[in-house]
Motif scaffolding. Structure first.
Motif, PDB file in Angstrom:
ATOM      1  N   GLY A 105       0.789  -1.215   0.000  1.00 40.53           N
ATOM      2  CA  GLY A 105       0.000   0.000   0.000  1.00 40.53           C
ATOM      3  C   GLY A 105       0.825   1.272   0.000  1.00 40.53           C
ATOM      4  O   GLY A 105       0.274   2.365  -0.033  1.00 40.53           O
ATOM      5  N   SER A 106       2.148   1.184   0.037  1.00 39.55           N
ATOM      6  CA  SER A 106       2.990   2.381   0.039  1.00 39.55           C
ATOM      7  C   SER A 106       3.158   2.908  -1.377  1.00 39.55           C
ATOM      8  O   SER A 106       3.026   2.187  -2.347  1.00 39.55           O
ATOM      9  CB  SER A 106       4.362   2.055   0.631  1.00 39.55           C
ATOM     10  OG  SER A 106       5.091   1.218  -0.230  1.00 39.55           O
ATOM     11  N   LYS A 107       3.486   4.199  -1.489  1.00 40.47           N
ATOM     12  CA  LYS A 107       3.655   4.819  -2.801  1.00 40.47           C
ATOM     13  C   LYS A 107       4.845   4.230  -3.545  1.00 40.47           C
ATOM     14  O   LYS A 107       4.884   4.211  -4.761  1.00 40.47           O
ATOM     15  CB  LYS A 107       3.822   6.331  -2.644  1.00 40.47           C
ATOM     16  CG  LYS A 107       2.540   7.038  -2.211  1.00 40.47           C
ATOM     17  CD  LYS A 107       2.727   8.540  -2.189  1.00 40.47           C
ATOM     18  CE  LYS A 107       1.421   9.234  -1.815  1.00 40.47           C
ATOM     19  NZ  LYS A 107       1.579  10.708  -1.784  1.00 40.47           N
ATOM     20  N   ASP A 108       5.833   3.748  -2.775  1.00 38.97           N
ATOM     21  CA  ASP A 108       7.032   3.205  -3.402  1.00 38.97           C
ATOM     22  C   ASP A 108       6.747   1.944  -4.208  1.00 38.97           C
ATOM     23  O   ASP A 108       7.467   1.608  -5.135  1.00 38.97           O
ATOM     24  CB  ASP A 108       8.100   2.891  -2.338  1.00 38.97           C
ATOM     25  CG  ASP A 108       8.631   4.163  -1.692  1.00 38.97           C
ATOM     26  OD1 ASP A 108       8.543   5.231  -2.336  1.00 38.97           O
ATOM     27  OD2 ASP A 108       9.126   4.087  -0.563  1.00 38.97           O
ATOM     28  N   THR A 109       5.711   1.220  -3.818  1.00 39.81           N
ATOM     29  CA  THR A 109       5.405  -0.049  -4.503  1.00 39.81           C
ATOM     30  C   THR A 109       4.181   0.059  -5.409  1.00 39.81           C
ATOM     31  O   THR A 109       3.708  -0.946  -5.915  1.00 39.81           O
ATOM     32  CB  THR A 109       5.163  -1.171  -3.472  1.00 39.81           C
ATOM     33  OG1 THR A 109       4.095  -0.784  -2.600  1.00 39.81           O
ATOM     34  CG2 THR A 109       6.410  -1.443  -2.660  1.00 39.81           C
ATOM     35  N   GLU A 110       3.655   1.268  -5.588  1.00 37.37           N
ATOM     36  CA  GLU A 110       2.508   1.420  -6.481  1.00 37.37           C
ATOM     37  C   GLU A 110       2.929   1.108  -7.909  1.00 37.37           C
ATOM     38  O   GLU A 110       3.959   1.569  -8.390  1.00 37.37           O
ATOM     39  CB  GLU A 110       1.960   2.849  -6.390  1.00 37.37           C
ATOM     40  CG  GLU A 110       0.669   3.019  -7.170  1.00 37.37           C
ATOM     41  CD  GLU A 110      -0.009   4.341  -6.868  1.00 37.37           C
ATOM     42  OE1 GLU A 110       0.124   5.264  -7.690  1.00 37.37           O
ATOM     43  OE2 GLU A 110      -0.642   4.446  -5.810  1.00 37.37           O
ATOM     44  N   LEU A 111       2.120   0.313  -8.587  1.00 32.95           N
ATOM     45  CA  LEU A 111       2.438  -0.088  -9.952  1.00 32.95           C
ATOM     46  C   LEU A 111       2.417   1.103 -10.902  1.00 32.95           C
ATOM     47  O   LEU A 111       1.587   1.998 -10.764  1.00 32.95           O
ATOM     48  CB  LEU A 111       1.437  -1.129 -10.439  1.00 32.95           C
ATOM     49  CG  LEU A 111       1.382  -2.470  -9.696  1.00 32.95           C
ATOM     50  CD1 LEU A 111       0.284  -3.343 -10.289  1.00 32.95           C
ATOM     51  CD2 LEU A 111       2.716  -3.180  -9.774  1.00 32.95           C
TER      52      LEU A 111
END
Length: 212
Positions: A105-111
């Motif tokens: 759910g973090s921005k770093d892992t957003e597709l």
């Protein structure tokens, strides 16, 4: 005696119910939508659901007009899709298992947009079994329909796909805040494990085809 309007509605309802019957069983597409609704931003999850529905509709139309027959005629095409599809699906499942709880759910892992669209495409089109099953269901139904009813029937299938995937995303996204990080991690791992199993099944089918 059923009037013209009644016949049109009947064809539409047949397409609608057939569409829901195809989408309802838990498969790769549903798992992808659920996982995105839980782990991605609301905007990104809706984009993912939209493209899953879009590619699913394209596949349904192709199945309706006989893509399964093409795959049966060209065995090499089926083998190629099985090989690449199984490897890509397994890779996706492994990535889900490797995601840390703090990352979900973090921005770093957003597709990225590209990854969202390409993954949705793979989930739908790189599953030969789904293509064959869809062809059997929709193709068999096609022969029972008059030609002028095709657009009406397909219209029902199209609406069912959009309602199902967008609705599924809506429901999961609405309640995801009630899940803590541990629950999200567990769901992520379950989705990842099931996706890997799907990939292994596809790879097993590939090996079976090669041997025979």
């Amino acid at each position: 005696m059923v009037g013209k309007g009644g016949k049109i509605m009947n064809f539409f309802l047949q397409g609608l119910t057939m569409g829901f019957a195809i989408e309802a069983p838990i498969g790769l597409a549903n798992l992808f939508v659920i996982n995105n609704a839980l782990t991605q931003s609301r905007r990104r999850s809706y984009i993912a659901a939209f493209f899953v529905a879009f590619f699913d509709i394209a596949l349904s139309i192709a199945c309706f007009f006989g893509i399964g027959a093409i795959m049966k005629q060209f065995e090499w095409l089926k083998i190629a899709i099985l090989l690449f599809g199984s490897l890509i699906v397994i890779y996706m499942g492994i990535n889900l298992l490797r995601a840390e709880t703090s990352e979900i759910g973090s921005k770093d892992t957003e597709l990225t947009m590209f990854k969202t669209i390409s993954t949705a495409f793979v989930m739908i089109w790189f599953n030969p079994q789904a293509i064959i099953d869809g062809s059997l269901m929709l193709g068999a139904f096609q022969v029972t329909l008059p030609v002028n009813s095709y657009p009406i029937f397909i219209g029902g299938v199209v609406i069912a796909s959009f309602v199902w995937f967008i609705g599924l995303n809506l429901v999961i996204a609405k309640f995801k805040d009630k899940f803590n990080a541990k629950v999200l991690r567990t769901i992520n791992m379950v989705c990842g494990a099931v996706i890997i199993l799907y990939g292994l099944k596809l790879f097993y089918n590939f090996i079976t085809l090669i041997i025979h």
